[in-house]
Write an enzyme that holds these catalytic residues in place. Structure first.
Site, PDB file in Angstrom:
ATOM      1  N   GLU A 174      -1.311   0.260 -14.298  1.00 13.70           N
ATOM      2  CA  GLU A 174      -1.784   0.316 -12.909  1.00 13.70           C
ATOM      3  C   GLU A 174      -2.401  -1.022 -12.488  1.00 13.70           C
ATOM      4  O   GLU A 174      -2.193  -1.483 -11.361  1.00 13.70           O
ATOM      5  CB  GLU A 174      -2.796   1.445 -12.752  1.00 13.70           C
TER       6      GLU A 174
ATOM      7  N   GLU B 232       1.618  -6.418  -6.903  1.00 11.13           N
ATOM      8  CA  GLU B 232       1.643  -6.137  -5.463  1.00 11.13           C
ATOM      9  C   GLU B 232       0.861  -7.192  -4.683  1.00 11.13           C
ATOM     10  O   GLU B 232       1.327  -7.661  -3.635  1.00 11.13           O
ATOM     11  CB  GLU B 232       1.070  -4.751  -5.190  1.00 11.13           C
TER      12      GLU B 232
END
Length: 137
Positions: free
Chosen positions: A81, A88
């Site tokens: 994550e 991102e």
């Protein structure tokens, strides 16, 4: 005039400031985790799931090996994550507009998180399943 030869303890001593830089790097890493935890809803979900899993582990008194498996599964999900969040952020920085490769990078990173989460779910079912079934009987 010749330099004195270093003693054995001088040769083993790390360069000045090395420990300070190492401690600072841990601080940067912790700051990164907290920044992601504050901004990423999925990471907040994983944090809640981690607390629940730890609570279940104490409740059921799982073995050391089971703790190790649960810890590895949790660490893998958190690591995936965090890497996804970093990818991102970097993708948004270098490609603020839509680009197919930027979308692919984000999708692949999200896929890594999905696989890690599914693996953790399988570990959770294998570890906690027998305990839950024993209580349900």
């Amino acid at each position: 005039m010749a330099e004195p030869t270093p003693t054995a303890s001088d040769r083993l001593r790390p360069p000045d400031g090395l420990w300070r830089r190492r401690v600072a790097s841990f601080g940067h890493a912790i700051r990164g985790v907290w920044a992601a935890l504050r901004s990423e809803v999925h990471l907040q979900f994983h944090a809640v799931a981690t607390v629940v899993v730890i609570g279940l582990g104490f409740y059921f008194g799982i073995s050391r090996l089971e703790w190790a498996l649960v810890a590895l599964a949790v660490a893998c999900v958190w690591a995936a994550e965090l890497v996804n969040t970093a990818i991102e952020a970097l993708t948004d920085l270098v490609s603020p507009g839509y680009h197919p490769l930027a979308g692919k990078a984000k999708d692949v990173a999200a896929g890594a998180v999905l696989l890690a989460a599914l693996g953790a779910l399988l570990v959770g079912a294998l570890v906690f399943g027998p305990y839950v079934l024993a209580v349900a009987r």
